[in-house]
Every structure is written in C-alpha cells, then in structure tokens.
Scaffold this motif. Sequence first.
Motif, PDB file in Angstrom:
ATOM      1  N   LYS A  18     -47.154  -7.393   6.729  1.00 43.75           N
ATOM      2  CA  LYS A  18     -47.186  -6.443   7.836  1.00 43.75           C
ATOM      3  C   LYS A  18     -48.237  -6.843   8.860  1.00 43.75           C
ATOM      4  O   LYS A  18     -47.980  -6.806  10.069  1.00 43.75           O
ATOM      5  CB  LYS A  18     -47.471  -5.041   7.298  1.00 43.75           C
ATOM      6  N   ARG A  19     -49.428  -7.237   8.387  1.00 39.86           N
ATOM      7  CA  ARG A  19     -50.492  -7.668   9.299  1.00 39.86           C
ATOM      8  C   ARG A  19     -50.059  -8.899  10.095  1.00 39.86           C
ATOM      9  O   ARG A  19     -50.279  -8.979  11.305  1.00 39.86           O
ATOM     10  CB  ARG A  19     -51.774  -7.991   8.527  1.00 39.86           C
ATOM     11  N   LYS A  20     -49.443  -9.851   9.413  1.00 43.70           N
ATOM     12  CA  LYS A  20     -48.991 -11.081  10.073  1.00 43.70           C
ATOM     13  C   LYS A  20     -47.943 -10.767  11.140  1.00 43.70           C
ATOM     14  O   LYS A  20     -47.993 -11.301  12.248  1.00 43.70           O
ATOM     15  CB  LYS A  20     -48.430 -12.048   9.037  1.00 43.70           C
ATOM     16  N   LYS A  21     -47.006  -9.880  10.811  1.00 43.58           N
ATOM     17  CA  LYS A  21     -45.968  -9.507  11.761  1.00 43.58           C
ATOM     18  C   LYS A  21     -46.576  -8.813  12.975  1.00 43.58           C
ATOM     19  O   LYS A  21     -46.192  -9.095  14.121  1.00 43.58           O
ATOM     20  CB  LYS A  21     -44.951  -8.594  11.079  1.00 43.58           C
ATOM     21  N   GLU A  22     -47.541  -7.908  12.750  1.00 48.24           N
ATOM     22  CA  GLU A  22     -48.193  -7.211  13.855  1.00 48.24           C
ATOM     23  C   GLU A  22     -48.950  -8.190  14.747  1.00 48.24           C
ATOM     24  O   GLU A  22     -48.928  -8.062  15.975  1.00 48.24           O
ATOM     25  CB  GLU A  22     -49.142  -6.139  13.327  1.00 48.24           C
ATOM     26  N   GLU A  23     -49.622  -9.174  14.139  1.00 52.49           N
ATOM     27  CA  GLU A  23     -50.345 -10.182  14.915  1.00 52.49           C
ATOM     28  C   GLU A  23     -49.373 -10.985  15.784  1.00 52.49           C
ATOM     29  O   GLU A  23     -49.662 -11.261  16.946  1.00 52.49           O
ATOM     30  CB  GLU A  23     -51.116 -11.128  13.992  1.00 52.49           C
ATOM     31  N   LYS A  24     -48.236 -11.357  15.218  1.00 51.91           N
ATOM     32  CA  LYS A  24     -47.242 -12.110  15.983  1.00 51.91           C
ATOM     33  C   LYS A  24     -46.722 -11.274  17.154  1.00 51.91           C
ATOM     34  O   LYS A  24     -46.585 -11.774  18.271  1.00 51.91           O
ATOM     35  CB  LYS A  24     -46.075 -12.526  15.091  1.00 51.91           C
ATOM     36  N   LEU A  25     -46.415 -10.004  16.899  1.00 55.48           N
ATOM     37  CA  LEU A  25     -45.911  -9.149  17.964  1.00 55.48           C
ATOM     38  C   LEU A  25     -46.965  -8.952  19.046  1.00 55.48           C
ATOM     39  O   LEU A  25     -46.652  -8.948  20.243  1.00 55.48           O
ATOM     40  CB  LEU A  25     -45.481  -7.792  17.399  1.00 55.48           C
ATOM     41  N   ARG A  26     -48.228  -8.780  18.642  1.00 56.50           N
ATOM     42  CA  ARG A  26     -49.318  -8.603  19.602  1.00 56.50           C
ATOM     43  C   ARG A  26     -49.488  -9.876  20.440  1.00 56.50           C
ATOM     44  O   ARG A  26     -49.645  -9.812  21.665  1.00 56.50           O
ATOM     45  CB  ARG A  26     -50.623  -8.278  18.880  1.00 56.50           C
ATOM     46  N   ALA A  27     -49.432 -11.039  19.793  1.00 51.53           N
ATOM     47  CA  ALA A  27     -49.573 -12.307  20.508  1.00 51.53           C
ATOM     48  C   ALA A  27     -48.406 -12.503  21.475  1.00 51.53           C
ATOM     49  O   ALA A  27     -48.597 -12.964  22.607  1.00 51.53           O
ATOM     50  CB  ALA A  27     -49.651 -13.458  19.519  1.00 51.53           C
ATOM     51  N   LYS A  28     -47.216 -12.145  21.043  1.00 48.18           N
ATOM     52  CA  LYS A  28     -46.036 -12.278  21.902  1.00 48.18           C
ATOM     53  C   LYS A  28     -46.165 -11.368  23.119  1.00 48.18           C
ATOM     54  O   LYS A  28     -45.863 -11.774  24.251  1.00 48.18           O
ATOM     55  CB  LYS A  28     -44.783 -11.929  21.104  1.00 48.18           C
ATOM     56  N   ALA A  33     -47.390 -10.738  28.906  1.00 42.32           N
ATOM     57  CA  ALA A  33     -48.197 -10.126  29.959  1.00 42.32           C
ATOM     58  C   ALA A  33     -49.045 -11.162  30.693  1.00 42.32           C
ATOM     59  O   ALA A  33     -49.629 -10.857  31.719  1.00 42.32           O
ATOM     60  CB  ALA A  33     -49.094  -9.047  29.363  1.00 42.32           C
ATOM     61  N   GLY A  34     -49.169 -12.378  30.137  1.00 41.27           N
ATOM     62  CA  GLY A  34     -49.954 -13.421  30.776  1.00 41.27           C
ATOM     63  C   GLY A  34     -51.434 -13.321  30.492  1.00 41.27           C
ATOM     64  O   GLY A  34     -52.243 -13.977  31.122  1.00 41.27           O
ATOM     65  N   VAL A  35     -51.810 -12.508  29.511  1.00 42.55           N
ATOM     66  CA  VAL A  35     -53.208 -12.306  29.179  1.00 42.55           C
ATOM     67  C   VAL A  35     -53.627 -13.176  28.010  1.00 42.55           C
ATOM     68  O   VAL A  35     -54.803 -13.407  27.793  1.00 42.55           O
ATOM     69  CB  VAL A  35     -53.460 -10.815  28.820  1.00 42.55           C
ATOM     70  N   GLY A  36     -52.688 -13.689  27.252  1.00 45.93           N
ATOM     71  CA  GLY A  36     -52.951 -14.368  25.989  1.00 45.93           C
ATOM     72  C   GLY A  36     -53.788 -15.622  26.101  1.00 45.93           C
ATOM     73  O   GLY A  36     -53.787 -16.327  27.096  1.00 45.93           O
ATOM     74  N   ALA A  37     -54.523 -15.874  25.035  1.00 46.18           N
ATOM     75  CA  ALA A  37     -55.302 -17.092  24.885  1.00 46.18           C
ATOM     76  C   ALA A  37     -54.470 -18.079  24.060  1.00 46.18           C
ATOM     77  O   ALA A  37     -53.467 -17.697  23.462  1.00 46.18           O
ATOM     78  CB  ALA A  37     -56.611 -16.782  24.178  1.00 46.18           C
ATOM     79  N   PRO A  38     -54.883 -19.338  23.980  1.00 49.26           N
ATOM     80  CA  PRO A  38     -54.151 -20.294  23.154  1.00 49.26           C
ATOM     81  C   PRO A  38     -54.031 -19.826  21.711  1.00 49.26           C
ATOM     82  O   PRO A  38     -54.920 -19.176  21.180  1.00 49.26           O
ATOM     83  CB  PRO A  38     -54.992 -21.560  23.226  1.00 49.26           C
ATOM     84  N   ALA A  39     -52.927 -20.155  21.074  1.00 45.64           N
ATOM     85  CA  ALA A  39     -52.643 -19.680  19.718  1.00 45.64           C
ATOM     86  C   ALA A  39     -53.560 -20.304  18.677  1.00 45.64           C
ATOM     87  O   ALA A  39     -53.705 -19.783  17.579  1.00 45.64           O
ATOM     88  CB  ALA A  39     -51.195 -19.968  19.359  1.00 45.64           C
ATOM     89  N   ASP A  40     -54.210 -21.435  18.990  1.00 47.85           N
ATOM     90  CA  ASP A  40     -55.034 -22.102  17.988  1.00 47.85           C
ATOM     91  C   ASP A  40     -56.428 -21.504  17.858  1.00 47.85           C
ATOM     92  O   ASP A  40     -57.216 -21.963  17.044  1.00 47.85           O
ATOM     93  CB  ASP A  40     -55.137 -23.602  18.279  1.00 47.85           C
ATOM     94  N   GLU A  47     -61.847 -10.497  13.258  1.00 55.93           N
ATOM     95  CA  GLU A  47     -61.980  -9.124  13.700  1.00 55.93           C
ATOM     96  C   GLU A  47     -60.937  -8.251  13.013  1.00 55.93           C
ATOM     97  O   GLU A  47     -59.786  -8.641  12.900  1.00 55.93           O
ATOM     98  CB  GLU A  47     -61.762  -9.044  15.214  1.00 55.93           C
ATOM     99  N   PRO A  48     -61.315  -7.049  12.564  1.00 59.34           N
ATOM    100  CA  PRO A  48     -60.316  -6.156  11.972  1.00 59.34           C
ATOM    101  C   PRO A  48     -59.415  -5.594  13.056  1.00 59.34           C
ATOM    102  O   PRO A  48     -59.837  -5.380  14.182  1.00 59.34           O
ATOM    103  CB  PRO A  48     -61.157  -5.049  11.319  1.00 59.34           C
ATOM    104  N   SER A  49     -58.157  -5.373  12.737  1.00 56.66           N
ATOM    105  CA  SER A  49     -57.229  -4.820  13.712  1.00 56.66           C
ATOM    106  C   SER A  49     -57.507  -3.330  13.886  1.00 56.66           C
ATOM    107  O   SER A  49     -58.215  -2.705  13.104  1.00 56.66           O
ATOM    108  CB  SER A  49     -55.793  -5.052  13.258  1.00 56.66           C
ATOM    109  N   GLU A  50     -56.914  -2.756  14.922  1.00 55.23           N
ATOM    110  CA  GLU A  50     -57.186  -1.359  15.251  1.00 55.23           C
ATOM    111  C   GLU A  50     -56.799  -0.407  14.136  1.00 55.23           C
ATOM    112  O   GLU A  50     -57.517   0.517  13.821  1.00 55.23           O
ATOM    113  CB  GLU A  50     -56.436  -0.988  16.522  1.00 55.23           C
ATOM    114  N   GLY A  51     -55.676  -0.632  13.485  1.00 53.48           N
ATOM    115  CA  GLY A  51     -55.188   0.279  12.462  1.00 53.48           C
ATOM    116  C   GLY A  51     -55.713  -0.024  11.073  1.00 53.48           C
ATOM    117  O   GLY A  51     -55.563   0.770  10.156  1.00 53.48           O
ATOM    118  N   ALA A  52     -56.347  -1.177  10.892  1.00 50.73           N
ATOM    119  CA  ALA A  52     -56.815  -1.574   9.569  1.00 50.73           C
ATOM    120  C   ALA A  52     -58.197  -0.993   9.284  1.00 50.73           C
ATOM    121  O   ALA A  52     -59.005  -0.829  10.190  1.00 50.73           O
ATOM    122  CB  ALA A  52     -56.882  -3.097   9.460  1.00 50.73           C
TER     123      ALA A  52
END
Length: 63
Positions: A18-28, A33-40, A47-52
């Motif tokens: 679930k965490r991995k899927k949320e990270e992928k959706l957030r990165a996508k 939106a054009g705000v993303g940083a490089p995936a590497d 950092e802990p996610s907002e819901g974790a």
Amino acid sequence: MATPNYGYEKRQKELAKKRKKEEKLRAKADRKAGVGAPADEAGSEAEPSEGAPATESPQPPQN
C-alpha cells in the motif's frame, strides 16, 4: 519454539504494498503537475508519509 505469526507477516506485506502504491501515485501526480524531482532521489524514503504513524513496529526476525 514459537509458531510463526502468518497473519502479522501478511499484514506487513499488505502495508508495504500500500505504501509503495501510494508513493507511485504521489510521484505520478507530482510529475503531471511539473513539481516532481528526479525519481532517483532517496530523500522521500526517510520521511514518514502523511497518513503513516511516526514510529513503526519492529520487523520480526526472518527465518
């Protein structure tokens, strides 16, 4: 010897997926939106996610 707690192991796998899927959706969404940083970059893993919760339970020993 204690018996393995398969329910606990299954829940941990489900939470990891679930965490991995949320990270992928957030990165996508960030890329779209054009705000993303490089995936590497590995900064997001530390950092802990907002819901974790801030603390995680210890992992059971692998046998």
